[in-house]
Design a protein around this motif. Structure first.
Motif, PDB file in Angstrom:
ATOM      1  N   TRP A 130      47.512  42.972 119.194  1.00 25.21           N
ATOM      2  CA  TRP A 130      47.100  44.296 119.657  1.00 25.21           C
ATOM      3  C   TRP A 130      45.727  44.167 120.296  1.00 25.21           C
ATOM      4  O   TRP A 130      44.830  43.539 119.744  1.00 25.21           O
ATOM      5  CB  TRP A 130      47.034  45.283 118.492  1.00 25.21           C
ATOM      6  CG  TRP A 130      48.356  45.475 117.830  1.00 25.21           C
ATOM      7  CD1 TRP A 130      49.322  46.381 118.163  1.00 25.21           C
ATOM      8  CD2 TRP A 130      48.873  44.750 116.704  1.00 25.21           C
ATOM      9  NE1 TRP A 130      50.404  46.252 117.320  1.00 25.21           N
ATOM     10  CE2 TRP A 130      50.152  45.253 116.423  1.00 25.21           C
ATOM     11  CE3 TRP A 130      48.364  43.702 115.921  1.00 25.21           C
ATOM     12  CZ2 TRP A 130      50.934  44.770 115.385  1.00 25.21           C
ATOM     13  CZ3 TRP A 130      49.142  43.210 114.893  1.00 25.21           C
ATOM     14  CH2 TRP A 130      50.410  43.747 114.635  1.00 25.21           C
ATOM     15  N   PHE A 131      45.564  44.778 121.455  1.00 28.20           N
ATOM     16  CA  PHE A 131      44.288  44.647 122.151  1.00 28.20           C
ATOM     17  C   PHE A 131      44.092  45.807 123.130  1.00 28.20           C
ATOM     18  O   PHE A 131      45.013  46.589 123.401  1.00 28.20           O
ATOM     19  CB  PHE A 131      44.202  43.317 122.909  1.00 28.20           C
ATOM     20  CG  PHE A 131      45.502  42.836 123.482  1.00 28.20           C
ATOM     21  CD1 PHE A 131      46.092  43.458 124.569  1.00 28.20           C
ATOM     22  CD2 PHE A 131      46.160  41.749 122.910  1.00 28.20           C
ATOM     23  CE1 PHE A 131      47.295  43.006 125.089  1.00 28.20           C
ATOM     24  CE2 PHE A 131      47.370  41.286 123.420  1.00 28.20           C
ATOM     25  CZ  PHE A 131      47.929  41.927 124.518  1.00 28.20           C
ATOM     26  N   LEU A 132      42.881  45.880 123.630  1.00 26.11           N
ATOM     27  CA  LEU A 132      42.500  46.846 124.654  1.00 26.11           C
ATOM     28  C   LEU A 132      41.879  46.036 125.786  1.00 26.11           C
ATOM     29  O   LEU A 132      40.856  45.390 125.590  1.00 26.11           O
ATOM     30  CB  LEU A 132      41.515  47.862 124.070  1.00 26.11           C
ATOM     31  CG  LEU A 132      41.136  49.086 124.901  1.00 26.11           C
ATOM     32  CD1 LEU A 132      40.705  50.226 123.973  1.00 26.11           C
ATOM     33  CD2 LEU A 132      39.999  48.771 125.872  1.00 26.11           C
ATOM     34  N   LEU A 133      42.519  46.046 126.947  1.00 21.48           N
ATOM     35  CA  LEU A 133      42.117  45.165 128.043  1.00 21.48           C
ATOM     36  C   LEU A 133      41.448  45.943 129.165  1.00 21.48           C
ATOM     37  O   LEU A 133      41.856  47.058 129.499  1.00 21.48           O
ATOM     38  CB  LEU A 133      43.339  44.441 128.622  1.00 21.48           C
ATOM     39  CG  LEU A 133      44.192  43.610 127.672  1.00 21.48           C
ATOM     40  CD1 LEU A 133      45.340  42.975 128.445  1.00 21.48           C
ATOM     41  CD2 LEU A 133      43.378  42.562 126.947  1.00 21.48           C
ATOM     42  N   SER A 134      40.437  45.328 129.761  1.00 14.37           N
ATOM     43  CA  SER A 134      39.837  45.892 130.965  1.00 14.37           C
ATOM     44  C   SER A 134      40.788  45.708 132.145  1.00 14.37           C
ATOM     45  O   SER A 134      41.677  44.850 132.124  1.00 14.37           O
ATOM     46  CB  SER A 134      38.509  45.198 131.265  1.00 14.37           C
ATOM     47  OG  SER A 134      38.740  43.842 131.655  1.00 14.37           O
ATOM     48  N   ARG A 135      40.600  46.525 133.165  1.00 13.48           N
ATOM     49  CA  ARG A 135      41.430  46.392 134.359  1.00 13.48           C
ATOM     50  C   ARG A 135      41.221  45.033 135.013  1.00 13.48           C
ATOM     51  O   ARG A 135      42.161  44.425 135.540  1.00 13.48           O
ATOM     52  CB  ARG A 135      41.117  47.513 135.347  1.00 13.48           C
ATOM     53  CG  ARG A 135      42.077  47.559 136.532  1.00 13.48           C
ATOM     54  CD  ARG A 135      41.846  48.773 137.432  1.00 13.48           C
ATOM     55  NE  ARG A 135      40.586  48.680 138.149  1.00 13.48           N
ATOM     56  CZ  ARG A 135      39.581  49.547 138.029  1.00 13.48           C
ATOM     57  NH1 ARG A 135      39.685  50.559 137.178  1.00 13.48           N
ATOM     58  NH2 ARG A 135      38.464  49.410 138.729  1.00 13.48           N
ATOM     59  N   GLU A 136      39.983  44.513 134.966  1.00 10.31           N
ATOM     60  CA  GLU A 136      39.692  43.220 135.576  1.00 10.31           C
ATOM     61  C   GLU A 136      40.432  42.090 134.874  1.00 10.31           C
ATOM     62  O   GLU A 136      40.976  41.185 135.524  1.00 10.31           O
ATOM     63  CB  GLU A 136      38.188  42.967 135.558  1.00 10.31           C
ATOM     64  CG  GLU A 136      37.398  43.777 136.563  1.00 10.31           C
ATOM     65  CD  GLU A 136      37.128  45.199 136.096  1.00 10.31           C
ATOM     66  OE1 GLU A 136      36.528  45.970 136.863  1.00 10.31           O
ATOM     67  OE2 GLU A 136      37.523  45.560 134.969  1.00 10.31           O
ATOM     68  N   LEU A 137      40.455  42.115 133.543  1.00 13.12           N
ATOM     69  CA  LEU A 137      41.159  41.057 132.825  1.00 13.12           C
ATOM     70  C   LEU A 137      42.667  41.179 133.037  1.00 13.12           C
ATOM     71  O   LEU A 137      43.369  40.174 133.157  1.00 13.12           O
ATOM     72  CB  LEU A 137      40.829  41.106 131.340  1.00 13.12           C
ATOM     73  CG  LEU A 137      41.401  39.952 130.507  1.00 13.12           C
ATOM     74  CD1 LEU A 137      40.843  38.616 130.992  1.00 13.12           C
ATOM     75  CD2 LEU A 137      41.111  40.130 129.020  1.00 13.12           C
ATOM     76  N   ALA A 138      43.175  42.410 133.080  1.00 14.31           N
ATOM     77  CA  ALA A 138      44.599  42.610 133.357  1.00 14.31           C
ATOM     78  C   ALA A 138      44.965  42.069 134.734  1.00 14.31           C
ATOM     79  O   ALA A 138      46.026  41.460 134.912  1.00 14.31           O
ATOM     80  CB  ALA A 138      44.942  44.090 133.261  1.00 14.31           C
ATOM     81  N   ALA A 139      44.070  42.266 135.707  1.00 16.98           N
ATOM     82  CA  ALA A 139      44.324  41.750 137.050  1.00 16.98           C
ATOM     83  C   ALA A 139      44.356  40.229 137.055  1.00 16.98           C
ATOM     84  O   ALA A 139      45.206  39.609 137.710  1.00 16.98           O
ATOM     85  CB  ALA A 139      43.255  42.270 138.017  1.00 16.98           C
TER      86      ALA A 139
END
Length: 228
Positions: A130-139
């Motif tokens: 389970w995590f919360l990702l920044s848009r940059e890391l998702a990209a």
């Protein structure tokens, strides 16, 4: 009529402990980027066993104060073998056969004989799925033309429970730090006693609910549909 920000994806075969769990996450991230572009800041993965502990408005207000390149996840450099199972994830090879044979299998995981060498160009991390990702890391994680995430994905394809390691390793290695600053907190209230063999304890009863709401977390897991 579905809201405009809801996207349904075709179901896929998923095996607990297999790379298929990670692949459906990457598929969701890629779809999110395609459908919403840059009109979002953070990705939070949820399942049917998760329960919010704060109103949506309170969570959005808290996230609005977070750095946009921040990702939140539990994790630390992996030191095997695992307690209890004795599996050494860095060297033990697993094959998720649901990728090629479908989901109607009694034994969807294969454990070939032999081991592989531990990686030398990066340190594998292990945390929770389970995590919360920044848009940059998702990209970065979904950039099929980027060498580093694809290298890690090829390695974690045969890693047991790669959904607990891929994002952590990507965020905490030199190449991933360009896209995200990782904080060791996934805003989840989770209890691990070891009695559930690799799964979080199931939260039951009023006392468990009281502890969860006083934890300060955004969500709790694993929640039984009957609290009593």
């Amino acid at each position: 009529k579905m809201p405009s920000n809801v996207v349904w994806l075709r179901s896929a075969a998923v095996t607990w402990g297999g790379v298929s769990m990670l692949l459906v996450t990457l598929r969701g991230l890629a779809t999110l980027r395609k459908e919403l572009g840059d009109h979002w800041d953070f990705y939070i993965n949820l399942s049917a066993s998760d329960m919010p502990l704060l109103p949506q408005e309170s969570i959005a207000h808290a996230l609005a104060k977070m750095p946009r390149k921040a990702s939140f996840m539990s994790g630390a450099p992996y030191v095997g073998p695992d307690r209890g199972s004795g599996i050494h994830r860095s060297t033990r090879i697993v094959v998720d056969t649901s990728l090629s044979l479908g989901k109607d299998l009694k034994y969807p995981m294969e454990w070939p004989e032999g081991n592989r060498e531990e990686p030398t160009i990066f340190v594998p991390y292990k945390g929770e799925g389970w995590f919360l990702l920044s848009r940059e890391l998702a990209a970065l994680a979904t950039d099929s033309a980027a060498y580093w995430p694809m290298l890690l994905l090829s390695y974690f394809t045969n890693w047991f429970a790669s959904d607990e390691s891929y994002m952590q390793t990507l965020a905490c290695t030199d190449n991933g730090r360009n896209a995200s600053t990782a904080f060791s907190d996934n805003f989840r209230h989770i209890l691990w006693s070891g009695a559930s063999h690799g799964h979080p304890d199931i939260l039951r009863g009023p006392k468990a609910l009281e502890v969860a709401f006083s934890s300060g977390a955004f969500f709790c897991t694993k929640v039984h549909w009957r609290w009593h």
